[in-house]
Design a protein around this motif. Structure first.
Motif, PDB file in Angstrom:
ATOM      1  N   MET A  57       0.848  -1.188   0.000  1.00  0.00           N
ATOM      2  CA  MET A  57       0.000   0.000   0.000  1.00  0.00           C
ATOM      3  C   MET A  57       0.889   1.245   0.000  1.00  0.00           C
ATOM      4  O   MET A  57       1.872   1.307   0.729  1.00  0.00           O
ATOM      5  CB  MET A  57      -0.871  -0.022   1.266  1.00  0.00           C
ATOM      6  N   PRO A  58       0.576   2.265  -0.815  1.00  0.00           N
ATOM      7  CA  PRO A  58       1.394   3.483  -0.821  1.00  0.00           C
ATOM      8  C   PRO A  58       1.410   4.141   0.553  1.00  0.00           C
ATOM      9  O   PRO A  58       0.481   3.993   1.339  1.00  0.00           O
ATOM     10  CB  PRO A  58       0.711   4.382  -1.850  1.00  0.00           C
ATOM     11  N   ALA A  59       2.465   4.876   0.833  1.00  0.00           N
ATOM     12  CA  ALA A  59       2.656   5.455   2.160  1.00  0.00           C
ATOM     13  C   ALA A  59       1.549   6.438   2.537  1.00  0.00           C
ATOM     14  O   ALA A  59       1.103   6.467   3.677  1.00  0.00           O
ATOM     15  CB  ALA A  59       4.011   6.155   2.212  1.00  0.00           C
ATOM     16  N   GLY A  60       1.063   7.267   1.639  1.00  0.00           N
ATOM     17  CA  GLY A  60       0.047   8.266   1.962  1.00  0.00           C
ATOM     18  C   GLY A  60      -1.374   7.759   1.888  1.00  0.00           C
ATOM     19  O   GLY A  60      -2.307   8.495   2.154  1.00  0.00           O
ATOM     20  N   ALA A  61      -1.571   6.500   1.533  1.00  0.00           N
ATOM     21  CA  ALA A  61      -2.924   5.992   1.331  1.00  0.00           C
ATOM     22  C   ALA A  61      -3.627   5.676   2.644  1.00  0.00           C
ATOM     23  O   ALA A  61      -4.846   5.722   2.715  1.00  0.00           O
ATOM     24  CB  ALA A  61      -2.891   4.744   0.462  1.00  0.00           C
ATOM     25  N   GLN A  62      -2.865   5.346   3.684  1.00  0.00           N
ATOM     26  CA  GLN A  62      -3.486   4.998   4.955  1.00  0.00           C
ATOM     27  C   GLN A  62      -3.608   6.243   5.825  1.00  0.00           C
ATOM     28  O   GLN A  62      -2.627   6.953   6.049  1.00  0.00           O
ATOM     29  CB  GLN A  62      -2.660   3.947   5.698  1.00  0.00           C
ATOM     30  N   PRO A  63      -4.819   6.525   6.347  1.00  0.00           N
ATOM     31  CA  PRO A  63      -4.968   7.677   7.233  1.00  0.00           C
ATOM     32  C   PRO A  63      -4.213   7.435   8.529  1.00  0.00           C
ATOM     33  O   PRO A  63      -4.075   6.306   8.989  1.00  0.00           O
ATOM     34  CB  PRO A  63      -6.473   7.765   7.468  1.00  0.00           C
ATOM     35  N   THR A  64      -3.723   8.513   9.134  1.00  0.00           N
ATOM     36  CA  THR A  64      -2.930   8.389  10.353  1.00  0.00           C
ATOM     37  C   THR A  64      -3.762   8.509  11.619  1.00  0.00           C
ATOM     38  O   THR A  64      -3.275   8.167  12.691  1.00  0.00           O
ATOM     39  CB  THR A  64      -1.830   9.463  10.370  1.00  0.00           C
ATOM     40  N   SER A  65      -5.002   9.001  11.525  1.00  0.00           N
ATOM     41  CA  SER A  65      -5.834   9.136  12.720  1.00  0.00           C
ATOM     42  C   SER A  65      -7.304   9.065  12.345  1.00  0.00           C
ATOM     43  O   SER A  65      -7.681   9.212  11.175  1.00  0.00           O
ATOM     44  CB  SER A  65      -5.551  10.467  13.419  1.00  0.00           C
TER      45      SER A  65
END
Length: 107
Positions: free
Chosen positions: A56-64
């Motif tokens: 999965m690309p680094a920016g695709a997952q939300p951090t919060s």
């Protein structure tokens, strides 16, 4: 004296008995509400974020969870703008509306 069937409210219609039962249930709920509100309030916990899938690309997952909420809010705002689009197009469509109505009648 006349004999009465037990469990029946003579002189009350079925609707009146139903309303009395609803009022009694509401009163019981009203009495139970202060006891429920006296209980300590547990803190609200947010769910854990799911783990990223492999590749999965680094920016695709939300951090919060707040970031997920802001993305949902932005999407809802865009949807709202789309829902208002016909209102904004009405002045443009109004002059040609009679022609489109005639064209629709020729089918």
């Amino acid at each position: 004296m006349t004999a009465r069937v037990l469990g029946r409210c003579h002189g009350m219609t079925k609707t009146q008995r139903m309303l009395a039962a609803i009022a009694l249930a509401g009163a019981a709920a009203g009495l139970a509400a202060p006891a429920a509100s006296a209980a300590p309030i547990s803190p609200l916990t947010l769910p854990d974020l799911p783990a990223a899938a492999p590749g999965m690309p680094a920016g695709a997952q939300p951090t919060s969870v707040q970031e997920i909420g802001s993305q949902l809010s932005a999407g809802a705002n865009q949807l709202n703008a789309l829902m208002e689009l016909p209102d904004h197009l009405a002045p443009v469509i109004a002059p040609v509306q009679p022609l489109t109505d005639l064209a629709g009648g020729l089918e």
